[in-house]
Design an enzyme around this catalytic site. Structure first.
Site, mmCIF file in Angstrom:
data_model
loop_
_atom_site.group_PDB
_atom_site.id
_atom_site.type_symbol
_atom_site.label_atom_id
_atom_site.label_comp_id
_atom_site.label_asym_id
_atom_site.label_seq_id
_atom_site.Cartn_x
_atom_site.Cartn_y
_atom_site.Cartn_z
ATOM 1 N N ASP A 31 50.724 65.469 20.397
ATOM 2 C CA ASP A 31 49.609 66.159 21.069
ATOM 3 C C ASP A 31 50.137 67.471 21.637
ATOM 4 O O ASP A 31 51.228 67.503 22.218
ATOM 5 C CB ASP A 31 49.076 65.261 22.197
ATOM 6 C CG ASP A 31 47.680 65.651 22.657
ATOM 7 O OD1 ASP A 31 46.790 64.784 22.630
ATOM 8 O OD2 ASP A 31 47.488 66.816 23.074
ATOM 9 N N LEU A 33 48.710 69.012 24.050
ATOM 10 C CA LEU A 33 48.256 69.003 25.441
ATOM 11 C C LEU A 33 47.339 70.189 25.768
ATOM 12 O O LEU A 33 47.194 70.547 26.926
ATOM 13 C CB LEU A 33 49.448 68.939 26.419
ATOM 14 C CG LEU A 33 50.357 67.710 26.266
ATOM 15 C CD1 LEU A 33 51.490 67.745 27.304
ATOM 16 C CD2 LEU A 33 49.563 66.399 26.444
ATOM 17 N N ASP A 51 52.400 70.758 18.035
ATOM 18 C CA ASP A 51 51.143 71.245 17.482
ATOM 19 C C ASP A 51 51.051 70.827 16.011
ATOM 20 O O ASP A 51 52.044 70.904 15.280
ATOM 21 C CB ASP A 51 51.121 72.773 17.600
ATOM 22 C CG ASP A 51 49.716 73.307 17.502
ATOM 23 O OD1 ASP A 51 49.241 73.883 18.493
ATOM 24 O OD2 ASP A 51 49.093 73.144 16.425
ATOM 25 N N ASN A 92 41.716 74.846 13.143
ATOM 26 C CA ASN A 92 42.229 73.764 13.982
ATOM 27 C C ASN A 92 41.873 72.391 13.424
ATOM 28 O O ASN A 92 42.678 71.449 13.513
ATOM 29 C CB ASN A 92 41.642 73.927 15.390
ATOM 30 C CG ASN A 92 42.583 73.438 16.458
ATOM 31 O OD1 ASN A 92 43.782 73.346 16.230
ATOM 32 N ND2 ASN A 92 42.034 73.108 17.601
ATOM 33 N N TYR A 141 31.185 72.603 14.019
ATOM 34 C CA TYR A 141 31.957 71.413 14.385
ATOM 35 C C TYR A 141 31.692 70.268 13.405
ATOM 36 O O TYR A 141 32.611 69.688 12.826
ATOM 37 C CB TYR A 141 31.610 70.989 15.824
ATOM 38 C CG TYR A 141 32.091 69.605 16.162
ATOM 39 C CD1 TYR A 141 33.457 69.311 16.185
ATOM 40 C CD2 TYR A 141 31.186 68.573 16.445
ATOM 41 C CE1 TYR A 141 33.898 68.030 16.473
ATOM 42 C CE2 TYR A 141 31.625 67.302 16.739
ATOM 43 C CZ TYR A 141 32.981 67.030 16.750
ATOM 44 O OH TYR A 141 33.418 65.763 17.022
ATOM 45 N N LEU A 190 27.058 64.752 29.347
ATOM 46 C CA LEU A 190 26.014 64.342 30.285
ATOM 47 C C LEU A 190 26.528 63.393 31.383
ATOM 48 O O LEU A 190 26.292 63.643 32.569
ATOM 49 C CB LEU A 190 24.865 63.672 29.509
ATOM 50 C CG LEU A 190 23.723 63.190 30.383
ATOM 51 C CD1 LEU A 190 23.004 64.341 31.056
ATOM 52 C CD2 LEU A 190 22.725 62.356 29.560
ATOM 53 N N ILE A 207 18.176 68.886 32.857
ATOM 54 C CA ILE A 207 17.807 68.100 31.674
ATOM 55 C C ILE A 207 17.482 69.092 30.565
ATOM 56 O O ILE A 207 16.491 69.828 30.656
ATOM 57 C CB ILE A 207 16.586 67.201 31.956
ATOM 58 C CG1 ILE A 207 16.874 66.278 33.143
ATOM 59 C CG2 ILE A 207 16.215 66.401 30.714
ATOM 60 C CD1 ILE A 207 15.659 65.457 33.583
ATOM 61 N N PHE A 208 18.321 69.122 29.549
ATOM 62 C CA PHE A 208 18.154 70.108 28.479
ATOM 63 C C PHE A 208 17.048 69.664 27.516
ATOM 64 O O PHE A 208 17.299 69.018 26.515
ATOM 65 C CB PHE A 208 19.463 70.308 27.717
ATOM 66 C CG PHE A 208 20.572 70.914 28.534
ATOM 67 C CD1 PHE A 208 20.297 71.807 29.567
ATOM 68 C CD2 PHE A 208 21.900 70.610 28.270
ATOM 69 C CE1 PHE A 208 21.323 72.377 30.317
ATOM 70 C CE2 PHE A 208 22.923 71.175 29.010
ATOM 71 C CZ PHE A 208 22.641 72.059 30.032
#
Ligand code: UDP
Length: 328
Positions: A31, A33, A51, A92, A141, A190, A207-208
């Protein structure tokens, strides 16, 4: 088994390595970090601060480690950030996974459990979501995670990789003993945001979207406890056959709206938690919850936390005792 875990210092990864250590597996965490926490890593695991883009260190670690399997959590995972910085996400997530797979292939490691996401479905045509629904992600994503699933399928065919993609819904909760929990900076999720209102760290929860085509107008999600994610990862790696690509939805099968979640948090914390209707957040599908039939029947996995109240209670214990996260 001797298991190499990328991103094992992160929220889901750190809970999963505890489960692996409890079951007697050897664990090496890798990791950088950047988002994870050293304190989250179980003391029975070895932590290498490195990495995934560091080809030489990755190669050395996999050459010397005699690993039976890899669990791959390391990734950037903020939808909004992925829209603003897509190439960072492709590098990434996709490029680093490519390097990981090349290095695994080089060293003859043929088992992998991959941290995928329901975001690969985009706006599903119906709920509950089954694994055979079209994967049409609506943000970078989700697209990076789907691209990695494609690589896994192709490697299964080409060189006998055995891989399981676990498409999580909303990871939630904290370790039942209160030792580890969620600590993101900035926090966009949330449940921690709602609990931070109860702790007095923020004044209100927004509240979206209250005009969605859902029963109460707010978005519906499937909150799966990290302790249950931990058990499913352990079962997946222990049962992983070589040469086969598997994918599973990992959720409880229960849809909970934002408004319902806030109401549960009020009950658990005893705080009024002021909530303000606000505009929709870009890219939010109205309703996402899993049909978990396939994983239940194939892996014989049953979530222990199906009641949202028990998940919020665990999260509340963690946030109360760690108001500043691992820095507390
Ligand atoms: N949400 C909200 N207010 C917030 C944070 C989130 O209303 O301050 C909503 C968000 O729009 C989504 C749900 O809560 O419908 C879950 O969001 P989260 O970011 O926790 O997870 P996501 O579903 O985006 O992975």
């Amino acid at each position: 088994m001797n298991i190499f875990v990328t991103g094992g210092a992160g929220y889901v990864g750190s809970h999963c390595i505890r489960g692996l250590c409890d079951a007697g597996h050897g664990v090496v965490v890798y990791d950088n970090l950047s988002a994870g926490h050293r304190e989250a890593v179980d003391s029975r695991a070895v932590l290498i601060v490195g990495d995934l883009a560091d080809a030489a260190l990755l190669d050395k670690t996999l050459r010397e480690g005699s690993f039976d399997a890899v669990m791959h959590f390391a990734a950037s995972a903020e939808v909004g950030e992925s829209v603003a910085k897509p190439l960072f996400y492709y590098r990434n997530n996709v490029a680093n996974s490519l390097l990981l797979l090349e290095t695994m292939h080089k060293h003859g490691i043929k088992r992998l459990v991959f941290s995928s996401t329901c975001a690969t479905y985009g706006m599903p045509p119906a709920v509950p979501i089954t694994e055979d629904m079209p994967q049409v992600p609506i943000n970078p994503y989700g697209r990076t995670k789907l691209a990695i699933e494609w690589m896994l399928r192709d490697c299964a065919t080409a060189w006998g990789l055995g891989a399981t993609a676990l498409r999580y819904f909303n990871a939630a909760g904290a370790a039942p003993d209160g030792e580890i929990g969620e600590d993101h900076d900035p926090e966009s999720h949330l449940i921690p945001r709602v609990l931070k209102v109860a702790l007095g760290e923020s004044k209100e929860i927004r509240i979206f979207g209250v005009d969605y085509p859902t029963p109460d107008g707010s978005c519906v999600r499937d909150y799966v406890h990290v302790a249950d994610l931990s058990s499913v990862h352990r079962i997946a790696v222990e049962t992983q056959p070589e040469g086969q690509f598997r994918c599973f939805n990992v959720g409880t099968g229960q849809g909970v709206s934002v408004k319902e979640l806030i109401e549960v948090a009020r009950e658990v914390t005893g705080h009024e938690i002021p909530a303000t209707p606000s505009p929709r957040r870009e890219g939010d599908p109205p309703e996402l919850y899993a049909d978990p039939t396939l994983i239940r029947t194939t892996l014989e996995w049953e979530p222990r936390y199906v009641d949202i109240k028990s998940t919020v209670e665990c999260a509340w214990e963690w946030h109360k005792s760690h108001p500043e996260g691992f820095a507390s």
